[in-house]
Design an enzyme around this catalytic site. Structure first.
Site, PDB file in Angstrom:
ATOM      1  N   ASP A 216       0.712  -1.090  -0.012  1.00 31.09           N
ATOM      2  CA  ASP A 216       0.086   0.045   0.073  1.00 31.09           C
ATOM      3  C   ASP A 216       1.020   1.355   0.161  1.00 31.09           C
ATOM      4  OD1 ASP A 216      -2.630   1.033   0.255  1.00 31.09           O
ATOM      5  OD2 ASP A 216      -2.072   1.930   2.015  1.00 31.09           O
ATOM      6  N   GLU A 283       1.722  -0.497  -4.808  1.00 33.48           N
ATOM      7  CA  GLU A 283       0.704   0.529  -5.247  1.00 33.48           C
ATOM      8  C   GLU A 283       1.527   1.851  -5.317  1.00 33.48           C
ATOM      9  OE1 GLU A 283      -3.258   3.115  -3.938  1.00 33.48           O
ATOM     10  OE2 GLU A 283      -1.279   2.699  -2.474  1.00 33.48           O
TER      11      GLU A 283
HETATM   12  C1  NOJ Z   1      -4.506   2.845  -1.056  1.00 29.64           C
HETATM   13  C2  NOJ Z   1      -5.632   2.045  -0.824  1.00 29.64           C
HETATM   14  O1  NOJ Z   1      -5.899   1.406  -2.117  1.00 29.64           O
HETATM   15  C3  NOJ Z   1      -6.895   3.179  -0.172  1.00 29.64           C
HETATM   16  O2  NOJ Z   1      -7.826   2.282  -0.246  1.00 29.64           O
HETATM   17  C4  NOJ Z   1      -6.458   3.441   1.200  1.00 29.64           C
HETATM   18  O3  NOJ Z   1      -7.502   4.524   1.429  1.00 29.64           O
HETATM   19  C5  NOJ Z   1      -4.957   4.237   1.099  1.00 29.64           C
HETATM   20  N1  NOJ Z   1      -4.013   3.598   0.269  1.00 29.64           N
HETATM   21  C6  NOJ Z   1      -4.599   4.627   2.337  1.00 29.64           C
HETATM   22  O4  NOJ Z   1      -4.122   3.444   2.859  1.00 29.64           O
END
Ligand code: NOJ
Length: 549
Positions: A216, A283
């Site tokens: 993440d 991500e």
């Molecule tokens: C990316 C995640 O996909 C999202 O849903 C989240 O709110 C943020 N990161 C913070 O962790």
């Protein structure tokens, strides 16, 4: 590490680096809260997912990414983790994870879990300790600063969800940094103790048999050490960030994200995960392809990173070509993961115009993505051709949508529950109400109905996924973009040509010399045996895969 003394099933470690088993895979995002509810509380859970693994195997995907299931106050639906080594009782137990891993592997599916290393929940014991006193040993796990000269926040950074990226702690007289909600304090990765904790967390899950991690906010773990103000965004930069919160779009993110030192963290993690053959999929929300490529190109950082520009692009042949080509040029070595929908953005069908038109375009775009090097991902419900649901204000659940200056960026519409079968609860839940309404759906939107209909979007996706699996050139050959003026976006990979007509009119693409046959067409007439004419005609919004024999 907390919650450490739970027994993990033994798993044999591989020696040295394993072959990249994910090459050639198709991924699938499971947004756990909305996938399948086994215990009847209206919220999806691990046993619900367990019960649907056969469906995923039937669909033909290879690699599942499951969104966070850790104990959490759920301020950001699980992306606020209170214990990295346990399971929230609303989602299941560690035993349920073990069962899931075992059954997934038996079906030939790999499982990635969601690692959230940029921030914890403010209910994590580390933060509770850190907040208790300036000299607490955990204080330096987080990023604290004195007030600015006038008494306000230490710099001008904005939270992605709106408002300042700092909150003030009255008791200890300092501000803590949170790039997301105040309840998601950012960890201090300059502190080696934090890095040590995460080595243990990675091993904890790898020992339980998971196949890797979706990381993440992979671009934000390291901040500029001096925490300088970000300059305001110029017009074209704000345009690139279209669809992100107003707060985020207002600044150039020079100092809060995408700092070069972040790659050292992934180099370190590779030493942990490689002996297990574990996959690191980032991500990394970096919208310039060459910047994103830095995370993956030397093969000592992340193994794979998502390319998110397609989530911010219009359905226009020039934009589609530019966005996809830029990524294949910057990262040619199969190190990108391709997405057109996720739980964070409106679904592709909605973004591309909604209704039958949006559905046709999204399937055409999926066809383009499915032929590219790397790992294409399907977001749950995408295979049903779902559009976003309209969620009334009183039903809103997403903090990004309800915070003041983030108006319009709610993610609820893309997060509504999966539609399994007609009838009450649509096969998702036996509860009277799911945690988020289903939206305005019909029986034709469900898996059961589409599975029985050879012309459904679901059956098209399944065919496309199988084609990718069975076509060796789509795993090995380089991408050659075809220059077409007439609104067709096309590329070749060896003996395969993938083309999408991105216009409202009929269009054509010239096939290279040789005998070509249709291997896939979004409209579904690929079973004709006759060879194709040299000029391949495409209907509006149609995509095809042709193969030379
Ligand atoms: C990316 C995640 O996909 C999202 O849903 C989240 O709110 C943020 N990161 C913070 O962790």
């Amino acid at each position: 590490m907390t919650g450490a003394d739970r027994a993990a099933p033994a798993r044999e470690q591989t020696t040295g680096r394993q072959a990249a088993w994910w090459r050639g895979s198709v991924g699938y995002e499971v947004y756990l809260r909305s996938f399948a509810d086994a215990d009847g509380d209206g919220v999806g859970d691990l046993w619900g997912l367990y019960g649907k693994l056969d469906y995923l195997a039937w669909l033909g995907v290879d690699l599942l990414w499951v969104t966070p299931f850790y104990p959490s106050p759920m301020l950001d639906h699980g992306y606020d983790v209170a214990d990295y080594c346990d399971v929230d009782p609303r989602y299941g137990t560690l035993a349920a994870v073990d069962a899931l891993v075992e059954r997934a592997h038996a079906l030939g599916l790999r499982l990635l879990i969601d690692l959230v290393p940029n921030h914890t929940s403010w209910e994590h014991p580390w933060f509770r300790q850190a907040r208790s006193a300036r000299d607490n040993p955990y204080r330096d796990y987080y990023i604290w600063r004195d007030p600015a000269a006038g008494g306000g926040p230490p710099n001008n950074w904005r939270s992605h969800f709106g408002g300042p990226a700092w909150s003030f702690d009255e008791r200890t007289g300092q501000w803590w940094l949170h790039l997301f909600l105040p309840g998601q304090p950012d960890l201090n990765w300059a502190n080696h103790a934090v890095a040590d904790e995460f080595d243990d967390i990675l091993r904890f899950w790898l020992d339980r048999g998971v196949d890797g991690f979706r990381v993440d906010v992979a671009h934000a773990l390291v901040k500029h050490p001096d925490l300088p103000d970000n300059p305001p965004a110029r017009h074209e930069q704000a345009a690139l960030m279209a669809g992100m919160s107003a707060a985020y779009r207002s600044q150039q993110h020079l100092y809060d994200v995408n700092q070069p030192g972040v790659l050292d963290i992934y180099r370190r993690w590779r030493k942990v995960v490689d002996p297990y053959g574990g996959l690191l999929l980032g991500e990394a929300y970096v919208l310039e392809a060459p910047d994103l490529a830095r995370y993956v190109v030397d093969q000592d950082g992340l193994h794979l990173a998502f390319w998110f520009r397609p989530l911010h692009m219009d359905w226009d042949p020039v934009a589609v070509r530019e966005v996809l080509e830029a990524a294949t040029v910057a990262a040619p070595d199969s190190s990108l993961a391709w997405v057109q929908s996720s739980h964070d953005r409106p679904r592709a069908v909605t973004r591309f115009g909604g209704g039958a038109l949006g559905r046709a375009r999204a399937l055409a775009h999926a066809t383009l993505l499915m032929g590219l090097p790397g790992v294409p991902f399907v977001y749950q419900g995408e295979e049903l051709g779902l559009a976003d649901a309209r969620i009334a204000r009183e039903d809103a659940r997403d903090p990004a949508g309800v915070r003041d200056d983030a108006g319009g960026s709610s993610r609820d519409g893309a997060r509504t529950p999966m539609l399994w079968s007609p009838g009450p609860g649509l096969g998702f839940t036996t509860a009277g109400r799911p945690w988020l309404p289903f939206g305005d759906r019909t029986d034709a939107d469900t898996v059961a109905v589409q599975r029985a209909d050879p012309s459904s979007t679901l059956r098209r996706y399944r065919r496309l996924i199988r084609l990718r699996r069975e076509t060796p050139d789509l795993h090995t050959e380089p991408v050659q973009w075809v220059d077409e003026a007439g609104g067709v976006v096309a590329y070749r990979r060896g003996r395969v040509l993938v083309a999408a007509n991105c216009t409202h009119d009929e269009a054509a693409v010239e096939l290279p010399t040789g005998r070509w046959r249709l291997a896939f067409a979004t409209a579904g007439q690929e079973d004709r045996p006759e060879p194709l004419a040299a000029t391949l005609r495409l209907r509006p919004q149609e995509a095809v895969v042709a193969q030379s024999t």
